[in-house]
Design a protein around this motif. Sequence first.
Motif, PDB file in Angstrom:
ATOM      1  N   GLN A  43       0.656  -1.382  -0.027  1.00 29.29           N
ATOM      2  CA  GLN A  43       0.093  -0.382   0.247  1.00 29.29           C
ATOM      3  C   GLN A  43       1.013   1.358   0.156  1.00 29.29           C
ATOM      4  O   GLN A  43       0.132   2.351  -0.893  1.00 29.29           O
ATOM      5  N   ARG A  47       0.639   4.317  -2.767  1.00 26.32           N
ATOM      6  CA  ARG A  47      -0.181   5.322  -2.187  1.00 26.32           C
ATOM      7  C   ARG A  47       1.575   6.511  -2.594  1.00 26.32           C
ATOM      8  O   ARG A  47       1.320   7.339  -3.220  1.00 26.32           O
ATOM      9  N   ARG A  50       2.922   5.952  -6.896  1.00 27.90           N
ATOM     10  CA  ARG A  50       1.737   5.613  -8.376  1.00 27.90           C
ATOM     11  C   ARG A  50       1.832   5.203  -9.388  1.00 27.90           C
ATOM     12  O   ARG A  50       2.012   6.118 -10.379  1.00 27.90           O
ATOM     13  N   HIS A  98      -5.666  -7.442  -5.293  1.00 25.98           N
ATOM     14  CA  HIS A  98      -5.074  -5.750  -6.107  1.00 25.98           C
ATOM     15  C   HIS A  98      -5.187  -5.896  -7.641  1.00 25.98           C
ATOM     16  O   HIS A  98      -5.279  -4.853  -7.232  1.00 25.98           O
ATOM     17  N   ARG A  99      -5.140  -6.915  -7.358  1.00 30.07           N
ATOM     18  CA  ARG A  99      -5.079  -7.217  -9.176  1.00 30.07           C
ATOM     19  C   ARG A  99      -4.096  -7.328  -9.238  1.00 30.07           C
ATOM     20  O   ARG A  99      -4.190  -6.175 -10.563  1.00 30.07           O
ATOM     21  N   ARG A 258      -3.883  -2.006 -12.297  1.00 27.68           N
ATOM     22  CA  ARG A 258      -5.875  -1.692 -11.946  1.00 27.68           C
ATOM     23  C   ARG A 258      -6.856  -1.163 -10.114  1.00 27.68           C
ATOM     24  O   ARG A 258      -5.514  -1.727  -9.605  1.00 27.68           O
ATOM     25  N   GLU A 259      -7.877  -1.361 -10.494  1.00 26.45           N
ATOM     26  CA  GLU A 259      -8.632  -1.351  -9.095  1.00 26.45           C
ATOM     27  C   GLU A 259      -8.952  -2.156  -8.489  1.00 26.45           C
ATOM     28  O   GLU A 259      -8.803  -3.319  -9.104  1.00 26.45           O
ATOM     29  N   PRO A 260      -8.483  -1.904  -7.357  1.00 28.05           N
ATOM     30  CA  PRO A 260      -8.219  -3.795  -6.331  1.00 28.05           C
ATOM     31  C   PRO A 260      -9.158  -4.396  -6.441  1.00 28.05           C
ATOM     32  O   PRO A 260     -10.896  -2.841  -6.444  1.00 28.05           O
ATOM     33  N   ASP A 261      -9.922  -5.411  -6.244  1.00 27.54           N
ATOM     34  CA  ASP A 261     -11.134  -5.721  -5.599  1.00 27.54           C
ATOM     35  C   ASP A 261     -11.859  -5.731  -4.363  1.00 27.54           C
ATOM     36  O   ASP A 261     -11.126  -6.685  -3.543  1.00 27.54           O
ATOM     37  N   ARG A 262     -11.875  -4.762  -4.061  1.00 30.15           N
ATOM     38  CA  ARG A 262     -12.063  -4.001  -2.818  1.00 30.15           C
ATOM     39  C   ARG A 262     -13.124  -5.160  -1.410  1.00 30.15           C
ATOM     40  O   ARG A 262     -12.759  -5.382  -0.320  1.00 30.15           O
TER      41      ARG A 262
END
Length: 885
Positions: A43, A47, A50, A98-99, A258-262
């Motif tokens: 993370q 963060r 980027r 987190h894909r 990509r956007e993670p699988d929240r």
Amino acid sequence: MARKLVLIDASSNIFRAFYAIPPLTNAAGVPTNATLGFETMLQKVLRETRPEFVVVVWDAPGPKRRKEMYADYKATRESTPEDLLAQFANIRRLVDAHRIAAFEFEGEEADDVIATLVHHARKEKLDVEIVSTDKDLMQLVDERVTLVDTMREKRFGPAEVEARFGVPPEKMLDLRSLVGDSSDNIPGVKGIGEKGAANLINEYGSLDELLARVADIKQKRAREALEQGADMARLSRDLSRLREDLPVPFDLEQIALREPDRESLVQIFKELEFTRLLDEFGESRDPGPALETTTEIVRDASALRALVERLHSNPSLAASCVLEPESAMSGELIALCVAEDRDHAWLIATREIPEETALEILKPVFAEADRSWSGHDLKRLAVALSRRGVEIEGRLLDTSVAAYVANPSQPVSKPEVLTRSYLGLEISSAEVAFGKGAKRQTADSLSLEDLAAFWGTHTAVALELEAKIEEQLESSDQQRLLREIESPLIRVLADMERLGVRIDEDRLAVLSTRLGSDLGQLEARIYQLAGEEFKISSPKQLQKILFEKLALPPTKKTKTGFSTDESVLEELASQGFELPSEILSYRRMSKLKSTYVDALPKDVHPETGRIHTTFNQTVAATGRLSSTNPNLQNIPIRTPAGQEIRAAFIPAEGLRLLSADYSQIELRILAHVSQDDSLVKAFREGADIHVRTASQVFGIAPEDVSDEQRSRTKAINFGIIYGQSSFGLARTLRIAQAEAKQHIDSYFERYPGVKAFLKDSVARAKQSGFAETLDGRRRYLPDLHSRNRVVRQAAERMATNSVIQGTAADYIKRAMIAVWQALRAGAVPGARMILQVHDELLFEVSAAEEPILRALVLDKMQNVGNLSVPLEVHLGSGGSWLEAH
């Protein structure tokens, strides 16, 4: 701006997290520390960096190419701890959630996959950040490729690599060929260190040129090393060279971030109980029901009197105190909280009712001996009340102490954790309610309503929590240990903390000046031996002096170079090297000065003029007590400086100090539990056990045992208790391992009962899952079944020494309780127990009453257990702790 690719070396980061973060498990017992560390790192990288593209790179299973090249490649590595192996699957789940693309290539290592990906990234003109601490990857660094150490907040570009290793990244492969790598067991060239290698590579340009011109090398040692080690240098280069041609697919769309699988991440966080990460996600784990306690604020004396009338009829209450600062001896009393059950509590506000008035009204409630009090850290409450003239006379039922008895390895300091674990209920933590660190809100700045909401719940839950833990103790037959030893001990320790101990500040000031002068002389001598000035406290600078400039033989390698820890310096000193010996003296003297001589006067309480340490009852898994703020358990007794520090501990005016110290209590317990005929006989006859053992081991008459033989046998006697191996004994005695093994074999031959006891202790612990003292104190040892030999052997040592150490700890606790109760009953009106250190108790007493106290202490300490050998106590007295010991 160029697009960025982040490559994460999975193994490097997982291993670092595992060893950097203390062991953690969820409620199901699943280990989680490496998983939490990896997720936190991931993370942080995403963060702060980027990136457009991210890949996690794994070491693949299957035969490794380098192992085929060199059979001893990585042969020195320990097997992976089971608690770490168990976490790899969950870390892979996190990466998937987190894909993020994950690459590995069968038969090859992660470094080669990373090198191949860097090769492709250069073609695509991507900036690359490699998240790893692997030095082999330094050879990939250039103006667009950076190596990142997230834990130490370090970034290595070309300039940083050259500053650290003395060569630019493109020559790192040649450097590694000469230096090798102990962690991977890459041999390198024996006799050439990192600095020398860098000088050679810079002078000759490359490894090939260096090997072609070996005869031109001026330094004889380096020339001979290369003449003999040329083949090893070439092999080491082949082993260190990274492949850039693996058939790894490089599809930018596949590796795009990509956007993670929240939903999946939240599920994993809940399962592993990553509370902080869930909070940051704006989620919460599936909590149990929140405990809601109605807490009434008592604002005036008449309301408090009415409350006291109600409380008088209840035989079981809970209590806590709100102090600012939190120290029991120095904190201002902001409020008291009492509860009669989980639903009803009262906050007594001393900012609205004068403290003296409130305590005077409450005093009769605390004075009733037939009442029990529940709470978390009741010792703190007892000290805070006692220094204000209020004594708690009833039975103390502390939730942290009870939980510690149930399982000394579980965390017991936070009531919210125990409440969740034992009751399935949720209560707020102090960090959540009031903040922490610089953001912490002080108790005196909070509203009474906020204080009531938090402290009412925390106080009320103690009643139910204590009852639940005691149920568990009843089922495990440990209730007696809690009722007879740990619960009564709370009051004893509280009394000792409040009384404190006096020091001679003037004597310490004189000692500080002298030690400062001695340190200055030592410093000058160290610089003279080193040939230059350097920062003695800096391991990195000391490494360069010892192993590069002076070329002393290194004995232990760490990730940051050769170790300079105490064991290494002792080993070098034993080989006759003067500088390591002087540095050891400097370190020890400096530590004594800063930790005790200079620090102790700052701990003197402004009101009492004494030092008030805090005794820790729930820390050591063996049951031993420790102390903090300040730690008075580790003042050395055998060094001159340590003795002078003890000489600065003095009694109150007109009194003397009396020391009572168990003699060889652990060996006496060993004799009892092993029932070894020779050992039992020696103690019953009052023999010098070390002389008697030396006589047995060396096959000589007791009168012929030399001081050196007695000292050596003493190390064997105590080494046996701690399960010391022949290797460990050899290091302790500075002898060959074969000789140490011979000593141990001879010991067991003479004392077969001890050998049988050690074997049986491990077998019993493996069968039951725990080691147990004579008083029933348990220490759970799941690692006894570990497939990792090192981990398993450590647990086996704990299985034996926990029985002995734990029983010794139980016995001195029983002695403390017995003596304290007798003193409180008026047996010696002017005497008081003020300190406990390991197997020793320290008292203040008048000269007239000293004979009475001596007889009392001797009786209580010698009769705490029912051993088959006598317990012996040494008594001494004087005007200082040193004189009394």
